[in-house]
Design an enzyme around this catalytic site. Structure first.
Site, PDB file in Angstrom:
ATOM      1  N   ALA A   1       0.828  -1.205   0.000  1.00  0.00           N
ATOM      2  CA  ALA A   1       0.000   0.000   0.000  1.00  0.00           C
ATOM      3  C   ALA A   1       0.864   1.258   0.000  1.00  0.00           C
ATOM      4  O   ALA A   1       1.926   1.293   0.627  1.00  0.00           O
ATOM      5  CB  ALA A   1      -0.925   0.001   1.203  1.00  0.00           C
TER       6      ALA A   1
ATOM      7  N   MET B   1      10.793   4.617 -22.488  1.00  0.00           N
ATOM      8  CA  MET B   1      11.626   5.423 -21.588  1.00  0.00           C
ATOM      9  C   MET B   1      12.860   5.944 -22.336  1.00  0.00           C
ATOM     10  O   MET B   1      13.983   5.453 -22.158  1.00  0.00           O
ATOM     11  CB  MET B   1      12.002   4.597 -20.357  1.00  0.00           C
ATOM     12  CG  MET B   1      10.785   4.213 -19.528  1.00  0.00           C
ATOM     13  SD  MET B   1      11.162   3.212 -18.054  1.00  0.00           S
ATOM     14  CE  MET B   1      11.461   1.612 -18.808  1.00  0.00           C
TER      15      MET B   1
ATOM     16  N   TRP C   1       9.146  11.940 -16.623  1.00  0.00           N
ATOM     17  CA  TRP C   1       9.735  11.376 -15.411  1.00  0.00           C
ATOM     18  C   TRP C   1      10.598  12.449 -14.783  1.00  0.00           C
ATOM     19  O   TRP C   1      11.566  12.884 -15.391  1.00  0.00           O
ATOM     20  CB  TRP C   1      10.577  10.134 -15.733  1.00  0.00           C
ATOM     21  CG  TRP C   1      11.175   9.582 -14.480  1.00  0.00           C
ATOM     22  CD1 TRP C   1      12.429   9.823 -13.988  1.00  0.00           C
ATOM     23  CD2 TRP C   1      10.537   8.735 -13.525  1.00  0.00           C
ATOM     24  NE1 TRP C   1      12.615   9.186 -12.792  1.00  0.00           N
ATOM     25  CE2 TRP C   1      11.459   8.509 -12.487  1.00  0.00           C
ATOM     26  CE3 TRP C   1       9.260   8.165 -13.447  1.00  0.00           C
ATOM     27  CZ2 TRP C   1      11.156   7.726 -11.376  1.00  0.00           C
ATOM     28  CZ3 TRP C   1       8.972   7.379 -12.351  1.00  0.00           C
ATOM     29  CH2 TRP C   1       9.916   7.157 -11.336  1.00  0.00           C
TER      30      TRP C   1
ATOM     31  N   GLU D   1      10.773  -4.130 -15.004  1.00  0.00           N
ATOM     32  CA  GLU D   1      12.047  -3.923 -15.687  1.00  0.00           C
ATOM     33  C   GLU D   1      13.073  -4.986 -15.293  1.00  0.00           C
ATOM     34  O   GLU D   1      12.902  -5.691 -14.310  1.00  0.00           O
ATOM     35  CB  GLU D   1      12.588  -2.525 -15.371  1.00  0.00           C
ATOM     36  CG  GLU D   1      11.652  -1.398 -15.792  1.00  0.00           C
ATOM     37  CD  GLU D   1      12.249  -0.016 -15.570  1.00  0.00           C
ATOM     38  OE1 GLU D   1      13.488   0.121 -15.641  1.00  0.00           O
ATOM     39  OE2 GLU D   1      11.470   0.930 -15.321  1.00  0.00           O
TER      40      GLU D   1
END
Length: 423
Positions: free
Chosen positions: A143, A276, A402, A213
């Site tokens: 969480a 990315m 990002w 990744e």
């Protein structure tokens, strides 16, 4: 709007007089914390109402770069100017250009400062991707605290909040073994997908971004199968499904970072693929531009052979790095800097910011108090504008930043000046 490059001896008041606008407007538009401390070569966003005031060193080419209007369009709009020579102080008409529509995503972590920065960016975003829910070996989600603050900001601004899940192991980096454990087990995947669905419904997320990744070649098809299962479950409910993938230039590119990401399969399975396109220059590597434009374009051109263009989202970095020279492999990592931090550092070190035309990126060098040389590669309004023009040229779906931990106030009005943001 146009991009002004600060020259030696210029002041904010003088720049405001040059363009005939209040200096406070420049301060607010650019988020300047110390208006009297501008580095030579720093860029400022200026509202000009389709008028461009020629600066020393300008040409039709540089004006086209700064305004996003082609040389031919500029010449056509200025028949009163004979030839190609322009003079400082001359006013050039910049014709209005139809805006293209684009998706704008930004990643944000639920920290106090990031939450504040998200508020200033929110009216320019299509999606706000909350980073990140860590998954464990049993398919549970860790969480996030304060993610509701980002979700609320998104909803208040008609932005879709997106849940990002990662195979980041607690207190570590992206973990290949963790991903393998999940992707080899149908039972764990079912548990994970059920937990994702439950959390999305409870929190009000509108989409999911899967950022797994360092998967390795052995997990490529397993990952594809997981994405198929996830999409089959969530797509009928109206959720947006996207992935984040490494910047590849060929299908069989070697390396654990690349081999697990199957561009063609992702393009078939999910709604959008965020590529990315940054980290050529990275903190542990040699000094390089973080996202040099020719390399970014090479990746995107390959992507277009595997993924429909309406699904491709170009990654954009909001940060740069400060390397100590000479670079030593395995030595001290470079320090990450936001654009304002890089500009302030240039000012304090009395360094002039240069601009590399080939990579379309700003940089400068300086010496620290110990006499060691440094080089800083980062981003500015020129490099952002160059990426935006590439996005238009390739007719891609959108851009993804990002991340919001690195504030850069003027990039958001620059986007709205050049695009219609899909909401």
């Amino acid at each position: 709007m146009q991009i002004h490059v600060v020259r030696s001896g210029e002041s904010l008041w003088g720049i405001s007089q040059l363009y005939g606008i209040p200096w406070q407007q420049i301060v607010n538009l650019n988020g300047l914390e110390n208006p009297d401390q501008m580095a030579i070569g720093q860029t400022l966003l200026i509202p000009t109402k389709n008028r461009y005031t020629v600066q020393p060193g300008d040409s039709y080419f540089t004006i086209a770069q700064k305004t996003g209007v082609s040389i031919q369009e500029l010449q056509k709009a200025n028949p009163q100017i004979e030839g190609m020579t322009l003079y400082p102080g001359q006013v050039v008409i910049v014709p209005a250009k139809p805006k293209t529509s684009t998706i704008v995503n930004a990643y944000g972590e639920p920290f106090e400062k990031t939450i504040d920065y998200a508020k200033s960016a929110a009216d320019t975003l299509s999606w706000l991707s909350v980073f990140s829910y860590h998954v464990d070996e049993k398919g549970n989600l860790k969480a996030l605290e304060k993610d509701q603050s980002l979700i609320d900001i998104a909803k208040k601004n008609n932005v879709k909040p997106v849940m990002t899940i990662t195979n980041i192991k607690e207190g570590a980096e992206f973990d290949t073994e963790l991903a393998t454990t999940i992707l080899k087990s149908e039972k764990i995947q079912d548990t994970l997908i059920a937990n994702i669905e439950k959390e999305m419904k409870n929190k009000g997320y509108k989409g999911i971004n899967v950022d797994f990744e360092f998967l390795g070649k052995e997990n490529k098809e397993r990952y594809n199968q997981f994405l198929r299962k996830l999409t089959k479950k969530l797509k009928p409910q109206g959720y947006i499904i996207s992935t984040a993938v490494a910047p590849k230039v060929k299908a069989d590119q070697k390396g654990v970072l690349y081999e697990g990401h199957d561009y063609k399969a992702h393009g078939e399975i999910v709604d959008y693929v965020i590529i990315m396109t940054y980290e050529w220059g990275w903190s542990g590597g040699p000094p390089l531009p973080v996202s040099p434009l020719p390399e970014v374009e090479e990746v995107l051109n390959y992507a277009l052979t595997e993924i429909p263009k309406e699904k491709i989202i170009m990654g954009v970095n909001l940060y740069g790095y400060d390397w100590t020279l000479p670079y030593v492999e395995g030595g001290k990592f470079a320090k990450a800097l936001s654009v304002p931090q890089a500009s302030r550092l240039a000012y304090t070190k009395n360094a002039e910011i240069q601009y590399d035309q080939e990579s379309q990126a700003p940089f400068y060098t300086y010496y620290d108090q110990d006499g060691k040389e440094h080089i800083v590669w980062f981003e500015d309004l020129r490099s952002m504008a160059a990426k935006f023009e590439l996005l238009k040229k390739l007719d891609l779906a959108g851009m993804s930043f990002w991340n919001l931990a690195f504030p850069y106030t003027p990039v958001w009005p620059l986007i709205k000046d050049r695009f219609n943001v899909k909401r």
